[in-house]
Scaffold this active site. Structure first.
Site, PDB file in Angstrom:
ATOM      1  N   ASP A 220       0.978  -1.108   0.013  1.00 16.96           N
ATOM      2  CA  ASP A 220      -0.015   0.031   0.080  1.00 16.96           C
ATOM      3  C   ASP A 220       0.800   1.239   0.056  1.00 16.96           C
ATOM      4  OD1 ASP A 220      -2.442   1.483   0.158  1.00 16.96           O
ATOM      5  OD2 ASP A 220      -2.795   1.076   2.068  1.00 16.96           O
TER       6      ASP A 220
ATOM      7  N   HIS B  61       2.739   2.999  -9.101  1.00 13.41           N
ATOM      8  CA  HIS B  61       2.674   1.701  -9.274  1.00 13.41           C
ATOM      9  C   HIS B  61       3.939   1.028 -10.182  1.00 13.41           C
ATOM     10  CE1 HIS B  61      -1.552   2.087  -7.790  1.00 13.41           C
ATOM     11  NE2 HIS B  61      -1.941   2.519  -8.761  1.00 13.41           N
TER      12      HIS B  61
ATOM     13  N   LEU C   3      10.648 -21.016  -4.497  1.00 16.54           N
ATOM     14  CA  LEU C   3       9.648 -19.975  -3.726  1.00 16.54           C
ATOM     15  C   LEU C   3       8.390 -20.111  -4.705  1.00 16.54           C
ATOM     16  CD1 LEU C   3       9.162 -17.377  -1.629  1.00 16.54           C
ATOM     17  CD2 LEU C   3       9.604 -16.209  -3.762  1.00 16.54           C
TER      18      LEU C   3
END
Ligand code: FPP
Length: 252
Positions: free
Chosen positions: A25, A42, A136
């Site tokens: 955020d 972004h 991962l």
């Protein structure tokens, strides 16, 4: 502390969180504070995604889940939605081979019926290119809502009951968990939220029942692997009791 020292500290500890989830955020505020368009925030946030993937691998995290776009985000102006979807495609095209080479298996989870066909194609592509990565598991939550995930799970169970395949008493935590997007993976041990907001914003509502929370004031584009390592070191100090008392064995 610098990242190599933090990493050495993490490696000394045997309690690395297996699953780290992050509510990314603050991209908009990061851009606005620099008089840049929100989309620049972004774009900068995309670089931070690379940082935390690499940091997670270095720390020995097994699953990393990133909240990239919520169902509520569909209400943003179309120019911002298009920019975010464009960035997702750009990220996929730029990073898919590197992620595969790092052993990252990518899952894009959420209600993808709302995503346009060109973005859906890119999503399929990264999933297939990275299949089998065993270093991962990366979950990118796109068009995701924790409540909808639970509703869909309940609907699918109700349908099985109506067909006579299940009886209501068979519904258990395990049966419900198996119907969520996160089926088969452990619940997050650590949930990080950036930008100093003290909310969970409809994210993994079922899965975070006993997750340790870390709220940091850093805006997402500024979040670095040092910040991730700091959060993991702080997690090491937590006393996870899962509702039990200190010193009691955790079983079942
Ligand atoms: C929240 O910041 C962030 C988002 C809604 C999008 C997250 C997207 C990225 C990190 C970049 C692309 C991601 C991938 C996976 C390639 P906000 O816009 O709500 O910030 P604000 O609260 O300051 O307005």
């Amino acid at each position: 502390m610098e990242s190599s020292k933090l990493l050495a500290k993490i490696r000394l500890h045997d309690k690395v969180p297996r699953h780290v989830a992050i509510i990314m955020d603050g991209n908009g505020r990061w851009a606005e504070s620099r008089n840049l368009p929100r989309t620049a925030g972004h774009r900068a946030g995309m670089e931070a995604v690379t940082e935390v993937i690499e940091g997670s691998i270095e720390a020995g995290v097994e699953v990393l889940t990133l909240f990239a776009f919520s169902t509520e985000n569909w209400q943003r102006p179309s120019i911002e939605i298009d920019a975010l979807m464009g960035l997702l495609r750009l990220y996929i095209n730029k990073e898919k081979v590197r992620l595969r080479n790092m052993g990252v298996e990518v899952y894009i989870l959420g209600d993808l019926t709302k995503v346009n066909s060109i973005t859906r194609k890119a999503i399929k592509d990264i999933a297939s290119v990275t299949t089998g990565g065993d270093t991962l598991r990366l979950n990118l939550m796109i068009s995701y809502s924790g409540r909808n995930d639970l509703l869909e799970a309940c609907r699918s169970f109700a349908e099985e009951v109506s067909k006579g395949e299940m009886v209501p008493a068979e519904l258990s935590e395990e049966i419900l968990s198996e119907r969520l997007y996160t089926a088969g993976i452990p619940d997050p041990d650590l949930l990080i939220r950036t930008s100093g907001e003290f909310r969970v914003s409809n994210f993994m509502l079922w899965q975070i029942a006993y997750t340790e929370l870390s709220i940091v004031f850093t805006l997402w584009p500024d979040f670095s692997r040092e910040d991730l390592f700091d959060a993991i070191c702080d997690y090491h100090l937590r006393d996870r009791r899962f509702g039990r008392i200190v010193g009691q064995e955790i079983s079942g």
